[in-house]
Design an enzyme around this catalytic site. Structure first.
Site, PDB file in Angstrom:
ATOM      1  N   ARG A 142       3.144   3.486   3.405  1.00 19.73           N
ATOM      2  CA  ARG A 142       3.327   3.849   2.005  1.00 19.73           C
ATOM      3  C   ARG A 142       4.789   3.574   1.650  1.00 19.73           C
ATOM      4  O   ARG A 142       5.670   3.640   2.521  1.00 19.73           O
ATOM      5  CB  ARG A 142       3.016   5.323   1.765  1.00 19.73           C
ATOM      6  CG  ARG A 142       1.585   5.747   2.108  1.00 19.73           C
ATOM      7  CD  ARG A 142       1.414   7.241   1.873  1.00 19.73           C
ATOM      8  NE  ARG A 142       0.048   7.693   2.129  1.00 19.73           N
ATOM      9  CZ  ARG A 142      -0.378   8.174   3.304  1.00 19.73           C
ATOM     10  NH1 ARG A 142       0.481   8.272   4.316  1.00 19.73           N
ATOM     11  NH2 ARG A 142      -1.628   8.563   3.455  1.00 19.73           N
ATOM     12  N   LYS A 166       2.058  11.967   4.581  1.00 14.07           N
ATOM     13  CA  LYS A 166       1.742  13.069   3.679  1.00 14.07           C
ATOM     14  C   LYS A 166       1.483  14.346   4.469  1.00 14.07           C
ATOM     15  O   LYS A 166       0.897  14.309   5.555  1.00 14.07           O
ATOM     16  CB  LYS A 166       0.510  12.731   2.837  1.00 14.07           C
ATOM     17  CG  LYS A 166       0.760  11.686   1.751  1.00 14.07           C
ATOM     18  CD  LYS A 166      -0.460  11.518   0.887  1.00 14.07           C
ATOM     19  CE  LYS A 166      -0.195  10.572  -0.283  1.00 14.07           C
ATOM     20  NZ  LYS A 166      -1.400  10.408  -1.137  1.00 14.07           N
ATOM     21  N   HIS A 234       1.657  -0.495  -2.993  1.00 16.04           N
ATOM     22  CA  HIS A 234       0.332  -0.050  -2.558  1.00 16.04           C
ATOM     23  C   HIS A 234      -0.647  -1.212  -2.464  1.00 16.04           C
ATOM     24  O   HIS A 234      -1.594  -1.160  -1.679  1.00 16.04           O
ATOM     25  CB  HIS A 234      -0.200   1.029  -3.502  1.00 16.04           C
ATOM     26  CG  HIS A 234      -0.830   2.171  -2.754  1.00 16.04           C
ATOM     27  ND1 HIS A 234      -0.113   2.998  -1.920  1.00 16.04           N
ATOM     28  CD2 HIS A 234      -2.110   2.614  -2.696  1.00 16.04           C
ATOM     29  CE1 HIS A 234      -0.928   3.902  -1.389  1.00 16.04           C
ATOM     30  NE2 HIS A 234      -2.143   3.695  -1.847  1.00 16.04           N
ATOM     31  N   ARG A 237      -0.266  -2.391   0.950  1.00 15.91           N
ATOM     32  CA  ARG A 237      -0.966  -1.481   1.867  1.00 15.91           C
ATOM     33  C   ARG A 237      -2.464  -1.741   1.835  1.00 15.91           C
ATOM     34  O   ARG A 237      -3.127  -1.779   2.880  1.00 15.91           O
ATOM     35  CB  ARG A 237      -0.648  -0.033   1.464  1.00 15.91           C
ATOM     36  CG  ARG A 237      -1.315   1.044   2.299  1.00 15.91           C
ATOM     37  CD  ARG A 237      -0.694   2.393   1.925  1.00 15.91           C
ATOM     38  NE  ARG A 237      -1.538   3.524   2.199  1.00 15.91           N
ATOM     39  CZ  ARG A 237      -1.564   4.194   3.353  1.00 15.91           C
ATOM     40  NH1 ARG A 237      -0.807   3.791   4.352  1.00 15.91           N
ATOM     41  NH2 ARG A 237      -2.343   5.252   3.507  1.00 15.91           N
ATOM     42  N   HIS A 260      -4.761   8.501   6.895  1.00 19.65           N
ATOM     43  CA  HIS A 260      -5.680   9.235   6.022  1.00 19.65           C
ATOM     44  C   HIS A 260      -6.189  10.479   6.742  1.00 19.65           C
ATOM     45  O   HIS A 260      -6.649  10.394   7.886  1.00 19.65           O
ATOM     46  CB  HIS A 260      -6.885   8.366   5.634  1.00 19.65           C
ATOM     47  CG  HIS A 260      -6.549   7.284   4.671  1.00 19.65           C
ATOM     48  ND1 HIS A 260      -7.333   6.157   4.499  1.00 19.65           N
ATOM     49  CD2 HIS A 260      -5.501   7.137   3.810  1.00 19.65           C
ATOM     50  CE1 HIS A 260      -6.786   5.376   3.574  1.00 19.65           C
ATOM     51  NE2 HIS A 260      -5.683   5.951   3.144  1.00 19.65           N
ATOM     52  N   TYR A 269     -12.566   0.832   1.686  1.00 17.37           N
ATOM     53  CA  TYR A 269     -12.395  -0.564   2.090  1.00 17.37           C
ATOM     54  C   TYR A 269     -13.703  -1.207   2.534  1.00 17.37           C
ATOM     55  O   TYR A 269     -13.825  -2.426   2.518  1.00 17.37           O
ATOM     56  CB  TYR A 269     -11.333  -0.667   3.187  1.00 17.37           C
ATOM     57  CG  TYR A 269      -9.980  -0.215   2.697  1.00 17.37           C
ATOM     58  CD1 TYR A 269      -9.248  -0.994   1.800  1.00 17.37           C
ATOM     59  CD2 TYR A 269      -9.442   1.008   3.084  1.00 17.37           C
ATOM     60  CE1 TYR A 269      -8.032  -0.562   1.312  1.00 17.37           C
ATOM     61  CE2 TYR A 269      -8.221   1.436   2.597  1.00 17.37           C
ATOM     62  CZ  TYR A 269      -7.528   0.647   1.712  1.00 17.37           C
ATOM     63  OH  TYR A 269      -6.332   1.081   1.224  1.00 17.37           O
TER      64      TYR A 269
END
Length: 297
Positions: A142, A166, A234, A237, A260, A269
């Site tokens: 990110r 995150k 992004h 990414r 994630h 995806y």
């Protein structure tokens, strides 16, 4: 609580603050506050958001914040009920992530070169662009993770990079040889800055801002012949994930590489791959409309 217990990022805290402020302003119009809100008052707020033509994804995100807020009040004993408990979240649009083709990514990387007679500032800017794009595409970082990388993170011959994502979650991502070389070239060029960051800002004591990187990416995109509107960190990414999956990567491994928390986030995806397969059939199947037209011609 979000900052201390969940290690929420500064941008997340700002978004939650904005969501709470939006709800409070709407409640004020019906004589309520966040602490005294009723379910009907919250429904009125959701109606206001819809009237403002906010997307279903935005409304769903804002409602998620409000639901977390009232759960917090309930658990802390600040309210005896949860007025948001039975509010339905709108189903968000399932937009496919935008990504570049492999040839377009290579064109971006090739554009990170300045001619021999370029000024030192332009040459350094090219080094920054090359190192950043290599890391974004080769490791799926990110932009928030990239810009806070410490200078020492890529010193030496490391094959893996430790990234704090995150929620403060750490993960290891592999480094390609070209990414390590590009980062090493930048470190050498910036040796005199004594910055703690791999990507220092104008003030070397601080990291480069997102806005500064966006300007670099915009310029590189123009040099590569790509529409700047199609480019963002992004998108790179998404390109990393899409290309890995296209070349046979496992979805679980991809989840770990992207950081994630839920594999459901990674599964977007698979929809990209499904759409690509549909396009292949539409373009190349002998009974497809495009092939029928070419046969008629």
């Amino acid at each position: 609580m979000q900052a201390a217990e969940r290690a929420a990022a500064p941008n997340t805290l700002l978004a939650y603050q904005a969501d709470l402020a939006s709800c409070a302003q709407s409640l004020l119009a019906v004589g309520q506050t966040l602490s005294t809100a009723s379910a009907d008052g919250l429904r009125s707020w959701l109606a206001d958001l819809s009237a403002q033509a906010q997307s279903r994804r935005t409304v769903a995100r804002r409602l998620s914040c409000i639901k977390q807020f009232y759960l917090f009040l309930l658990r802390e004993g600040l309210r005896a009920d949860n007025p948001a408990e039975h509010l339905d979240s709108p189903r968000a649009e399932q937009a496919l992530p935008r990504f570049l083709s492999e040839s377009e990514v290579l064109a971006l990387l090739d554009a990170c070169v300045e001619p021999e007679g370029a000024s030192p500032a332009k040459k350094r800017r090219a080094l920054v662009a090359r190192a950043a794009l290599e890391l974004l595409y080769a490791s799926g970082l990110r932009i928030s993770e990239l810009l806070v990388l410490p200078r020492q993170a890529l010193v030496g011959d490391q094959r893996m990079l430790s990234v704090r994502g995150k929620g403060g979650r750490e993960r290891l991502v592999p480094l390609s040889d070209s990414a390590r070389q590009a980062a090493s070239a930048l470190v050498q060029a910036d040796a005199g800055l004594n910055s703690p960051y791999l990507f220092p800002g104008r003030n070397p004591a601080r990291a480069m801002t997102r806005q500064a990187f966006d300007r670099i990416l915009h310029d590189v995109g123009l040099k590569a012949g790509l529409e700047p509107a199609r480019l963002s960190p992004h998108v790179l990414r998404h390109s990393f994930a899409t290309h890995l999956l296209a070349h046979g990567a496992d979805l679980r491994a991809l989840q770990m590489l992207l950081g994630h928390a839920d594999i459901a986030t990674t599964q977007i995806y698979t929809h990209v791959q499904t759409e690509r397969l549909r396009q292949v059939v539409a373009e190349h199947h002998p009974l497809s409309a495009s092939q029928s037209t070419s046969l008629d011609d």
